[in-house]
Design a protein around this motif. Structure first.
Motif, PDB file in Angstrom:
ATOM      1  N   ILE A  50       0.841  -1.191   0.000  1.00 41.00           N
ATOM      2  CA  ILE A  50       0.000   0.000   0.000  1.00 41.00           C
ATOM      3  C   ILE A  50       0.875   1.239   0.000  1.00 41.00           C
ATOM      4  O   ILE A  50       1.917   1.274   0.659  1.00 41.00           O
ATOM      5  N   SER A  51       0.449   2.249  -0.741  1.00 42.66           N
ATOM      6  CA  SER A  51       1.209   3.485  -0.845  1.00 42.66           C
ATOM      7  C   SER A  51       1.137   4.287   0.445  1.00 42.66           C
ATOM      8  O   SER A  51       0.363   3.966   1.352  1.00 42.66           O
ATOM      9  N   ARG A  52       1.901   5.349   0.506  1.00 40.41           N
ATOM     10  CA  ARG A  52       1.984   6.154   1.722  1.00 40.41           C
ATOM     11  C   ARG A  52       0.627   6.727   2.133  1.00 40.41           C
ATOM     12  O   ARG A  52       0.288   6.756   3.304  1.00 40.41           O
ATOM     13  N   SER A  53      -0.129   7.165   1.170  1.00 40.54           N
ATOM     14  CA  SER A  53      -1.437   7.759   1.474  1.00 40.54           C
ATOM     15  C   SER A  53      -2.535   6.716   1.608  1.00 40.54           C
ATOM     16  O   SER A  53      -3.631   7.008   2.088  1.00 40.54           O
ATOM     17  N   GLY A  54      -2.255   5.513   1.131  1.00 38.79           N
ATOM     18  CA  GLY A  54      -3.276   4.477   1.100  1.00 38.79           C
ATOM     19  C   GLY A  54      -4.086   4.478  -0.181  1.00 38.79           C
ATOM     20  O   GLY A  54      -4.968   3.646  -0.370  1.00 38.79           O
ATOM     21  N   GLY A  55      -3.778   5.395  -1.074  1.00 37.88           N
ATOM     22  CA  GLY A  55      -4.554   5.530  -2.297  1.00 37.88           C
ATOM     23  C   GLY A  55      -4.238   4.506  -3.365  1.00 37.88           C
ATOM     24  O   GLY A  55      -5.016   4.337  -4.314  1.00 37.88           O
ATOM     25  N   ALA A  56      -3.122   3.837  -3.223  1.00 41.75           N
ATOM     26  CA  ALA A  56      -2.741   2.816  -4.209  1.00 41.75           C
ATOM     27  C   ALA A  56      -2.398   1.526  -3.484  1.00 41.75           C
ATOM     28  O   ALA A  56      -1.724   1.544  -2.449  1.00 41.75           O
ATOM     29  N   THR A  57      -2.860   0.425  -4.034  1.00 41.68           N
ATOM     30  CA  THR A  57      -2.567  -0.882  -3.466  1.00 41.68           C
ATOM     31  C   THR A  57      -2.175  -1.846  -4.578  1.00 41.68           C
ATOM     32  O   THR A  57      -2.441  -1.603  -5.767  1.00 41.68           O
ATOM     33  N   ARG A  58      -1.541  -2.917  -4.150  1.00 38.91           N
ATOM     34  CA  ARG A  58      -1.130  -3.941  -5.103  1.00 38.91           C
ATOM     35  C   ARG A  58      -1.213  -5.279  -4.393  1.00 38.91           C
ATOM     36  O   ARG A  58      -0.882  -5.378  -3.208  1.00 38.91           O
ATOM     37  N   TYR A  59      -1.635  -6.311  -5.142  1.00 44.72           N
ATOM     38  CA  TYR A  59      -1.818  -7.631  -4.538  1.00 44.72           C
ATOM     39  C   TYR A  59      -1.190  -8.719  -5.407  1.00 44.72           C
ATOM     40  O   TYR A  59      -1.144  -8.607  -6.637  1.00 44.72           O
ATOM     41  N   ALA A  60      -0.755  -9.764  -4.755  1.00 49.15           N
ATOM     42  CA  ALA A  60      -0.363 -10.964  -5.484  1.00 49.15           C
ATOM     43  C   ALA A  60      -1.623 -11.578  -6.090  1.00 49.15           C
ATOM     44  O   ALA A  60      -2.707 -11.507  -5.508  1.00 49.15           O
ATOM     45  N   ASP A  61      -1.471 -12.197  -7.251  1.00 50.65           N
ATOM     46  CA  ASP A  61      -2.631 -12.797  -7.917  1.00 50.65           C
ATOM     47  C   ASP A  61      -3.318 -13.831  -7.030  1.00 50.65           C
ATOM     48  O   ASP A  61      -4.541 -13.979  -7.072  1.00 50.65           O
ATOM     49  N   SER A  62      -2.536 -14.514  -6.228  1.00 48.14           N
ATOM     50  CA  SER A  62      -3.081 -15.597  -5.410  1.00 48.14           C
ATOM     51  C   SER A  62      -4.006 -15.114  -4.300  1.00 48.14           C
ATOM     52  O   SER A  62      -4.760 -15.919  -3.740  1.00 48.14           O
ATOM     53  N   VAL A  63      -3.969 -13.818  -3.990  1.00 46.70           N
ATOM     54  CA  VAL A  63      -4.799 -13.316  -2.889  1.00 46.70           C
ATOM     55  C   VAL A  63      -5.810 -12.263  -3.332  1.00 46.70           C
ATOM     56  O   VAL A  63      -6.620 -11.809  -2.528  1.00 46.70           O
ATOM     57  N   LYS A  64      -5.774 -11.884  -4.584  1.00 48.97           N
ATOM     58  CA  LYS A  64      -6.705 -10.862  -5.078  1.00 48.97           C
ATOM     59  C   LYS A  64      -8.141 -11.302  -4.842  1.00 48.97           C
ATOM     60  O   LYS A  64      -8.510 -12.447  -5.113  1.00 48.97           O
ATOM     61  N   GLY A  65      -8.927 -10.359  -4.347  1.00 50.12           N
ATOM     62  CA  GLY A  65     -10.322 -10.645  -4.072  1.00 50.12           C
ATOM     63  C   GLY A  65     -10.563 -11.281  -2.715  1.00 50.12           C
ATOM     64  O   GLY A  65     -11.711 -11.385  -2.268  1.00 50.12           O
ATOM     65  N   ARG A  66      -9.506 -11.705  -2.042  1.00 44.15           N
ATOM     66  CA  ARG A  66      -9.649 -12.334  -0.722  1.00 44.15           C
ATOM     67  C   ARG A  66      -8.966 -11.528   0.380  1.00 44.15           C
ATOM     68  O   ARG A  66      -9.419 -11.526   1.513  1.00 44.15           O
ATOM     69  N   PHE A  67      -7.878 -10.863   0.046  1.00 41.33           N
ATOM     70  CA  PHE A  67      -7.121 -10.091   1.021  1.00 41.33           C
ATOM     71  C   PHE A  67      -7.271  -8.605   0.720  1.00 41.33           C
ATOM     72  O   PHE A  67      -7.334  -8.198  -0.445  1.00 41.33           O
ATOM     73  N   THR A  68      -7.282  -7.809   1.777  1.00 42.21           N
ATOM     74  CA  THR A  68      -7.348  -6.357   1.637  1.00 42.21           C
ATOM     75  C   THR A  68      -6.334  -5.711   2.564  1.00 42.21           C
ATOM     76  O   THR A  68      -6.329  -5.984   3.770  1.00 42.21           O
ATOM     77  N   ASN A  73      -2.428   6.216   9.117  1.00 41.51           N
ATOM     78  CA  ASN A  73      -1.166   6.880   9.423  1.00 41.51           C
ATOM     79  C   ASN A  73      -1.185   7.602  10.776  1.00 41.51           C
ATOM     80  O   ASN A  73      -0.124   7.988  11.268  1.00 41.51           O
ATOM     81  N   VAL A  74      -2.341   7.792  11.334  1.00 41.89           N
ATOM     82  CA  VAL A  74      -2.423   8.370  12.681  1.00 41.89           C
ATOM     83  C   VAL A  74      -2.139   7.291  13.718  1.00 41.89           C
ATOM     84  O   VAL A  74      -1.460   7.522  14.718  1.00 41.89           O
ATOM     85  N   LYS A  75      -2.639   6.096  13.456  1.00 46.43           N
ATOM     86  CA  LYS A  75      -2.424   4.976  14.374  1.00 46.43           C
ATOM     87  C   LYS A  75      -1.130   4.229  14.091  1.00 46.43           C
ATOM     88  O   LYS A  75      -0.815   3.257  14.792  1.00 46.43           O
ATOM     89  N   ASN A  76      -0.396   4.650  13.065  1.00 47.52           N
ATOM     90  CA  ASN A  76       0.863   3.978  12.708  1.00 47.52           C
ATOM     91  C   ASN A  76       0.658   2.489  12.467  1.00 47.52           C
ATOM     92  O   ASN A  76       1.491   1.656  12.867  1.00 47.52           O
ATOM     93  N   THR A  77      -0.422   2.141  11.813  1.00 48.56           N
ATOM     94  CA  THR A  77      -0.771   0.738  11.664  1.00 48.56           C
ATOM     95  C   THR A  77      -1.184   0.420  10.233  1.00 48.56           C
ATOM     96  O   THR A  77      -1.860   1.218   9.583  1.00 48.56           O
ATOM     97  N   VAL A  78      -0.774  -0.753   9.788  1.00 50.83           N
ATOM     98  CA  VAL A  78      -1.229  -1.302   8.522  1.00 50.83           C
ATOM     99  C   VAL A  78      -1.869  -2.648   8.837  1.00 50.83           C
ATOM    100  O   VAL A  78      -1.386  -3.387   9.684  1.00 50.83           O
ATOM    101  N   TRP A  79      -2.963  -2.942   8.134  1.00 56.13           N
ATOM    102  CA  TRP A  79      -3.693  -4.182   8.366  1.00 56.13           C
ATOM    103  C   TRP A  79      -3.724  -5.025   7.098  1.00 56.13           C
ATOM    104  O   TRP A  79      -3.617  -4.504   5.979  1.00 56.13           O
ATOM    105  N   LEU A  80      -3.910  -6.304   7.293  1.00 54.00           N
ATOM    106  CA  LEU A  80      -4.163  -7.212   6.189  1.00 54.00           C
ATOM    107  C   LEU A  80      -5.387  -8.033   6.573  1.00 54.00           C
ATOM    108  O   LEU A  80      -5.312  -8.908   7.430  1.00 54.00           O
ATOM    109  N   GLN A  81      -6.514  -7.704   5.967  1.00 51.12           N
ATOM    110  CA  GLN A  81      -7.731  -8.455   6.197  1.00 51.12           C
ATOM    111  C   GLN A  81      -7.757  -9.624   5.235  1.00 51.12           C
ATOM    112  O   GLN A  81      -7.642  -9.438   4.020  1.00 51.12           O
ATOM    113  N   MET A  82      -7.912 -10.822   5.793  1.00 47.06           N
ATOM    114  CA  MET A  82      -7.872 -12.030   4.975  1.00 47.06           C
ATOM    115  C   MET A  82      -9.182 -12.789   5.151  1.00 47.06           C
ATOM    116  O   MET A  82      -9.568 -13.097   6.284  1.00 47.06           O
TER     117      MET A  82
END
Length: 125
Positions: A50-68, A73-82
Motif C-alpha cells: 500500500i502506498s503512503r497515502s493508502g490511495g494505491a494498493t497492489r496484490y499478489a494474484d493468489s490473494v486478489k479478491g480475498r485479502f485487503t 497513518n495516525v495509528k501507525n498501523t497497517v492491516w491485512l484483512q484475509m
C-alpha cells in the motif's frame, strides 16, 4: 522504524483473520508498507502493498479478491484483512516498510528496508 506484526492464528479453511502491523516513530506516513509471507520450505513471497497515502494498493494474484490491505497513518498501523482462507495461505506473515520517496508501491522484496518479526497463520482443512 520498528515493526510489530500480530493477529496470526489457527483458522479453518474458509475462515478469516486480520493481521496488524504497528510501527514505532512519527514518520509512518513516509513509508510504503507491504505484507509478505513465507511457507515452510519456500521462499518469502509478496502478498500486498500500500502506498503512503493508502490511495494505491497492489496484490499478489493468489490473494486478489480475498485479502485487503489498509493503513491508518495516525495509528501507525497497517492491516491485512484475509477472508476465504485456504490451506495454501499457511505461512509466517511479515510486514515491511520501504523508505524510498521515489517508490509509490512495490512488490519487490529487495526494495523493503525494514522488516518486522512474523506472525504465524495456519489454515486447516
Amino acid at each position: 522504524v520498528q515493526l510489530q506484526a500480530s493477529g496470526g492464528g489457527l483458522v479453518q479453511a474458509g475462515g478469516s483473520l486480520r493481521l496488524s502491523c504497528t510501527a514505532s516513530g512519527r514518520t509512518f506516513g513516509n513509508y510504503v508498507m507491504g505484507w509478505f509471507r513465507q511457507a515452510p520450505g519456500k521462499e518469502r513471497e509478496f502478498v500486498a502493498a500500500i502506498s503512503r497515502s493508502g490511495g494505491a494498493t497492489r496484490y499478489a494474484d493468489s490473494v486478489k479478491g480475498r485479502f485487503t490491505i489498509s493503513r491508518d497513518n495516525v495509528k501507525n498501523t497497517v492491516w491485512l484483512q484475509m477472508i476465504s482462507l485456504k490451506p495454501e495461505d499457511t505461512a509466517i506473515y511479515y510486514c515491511a516498510a520501504n523508505r524510498n520517496p521515489g517508490v509509490v508501491v512495490t512488490a519487490r522484496i529487495g526494495e523493503y528496508d525494514y522488516w518486522g518479526h512474523g506472525t504465524q497463520v495456519t489454515v486447516s482443512r
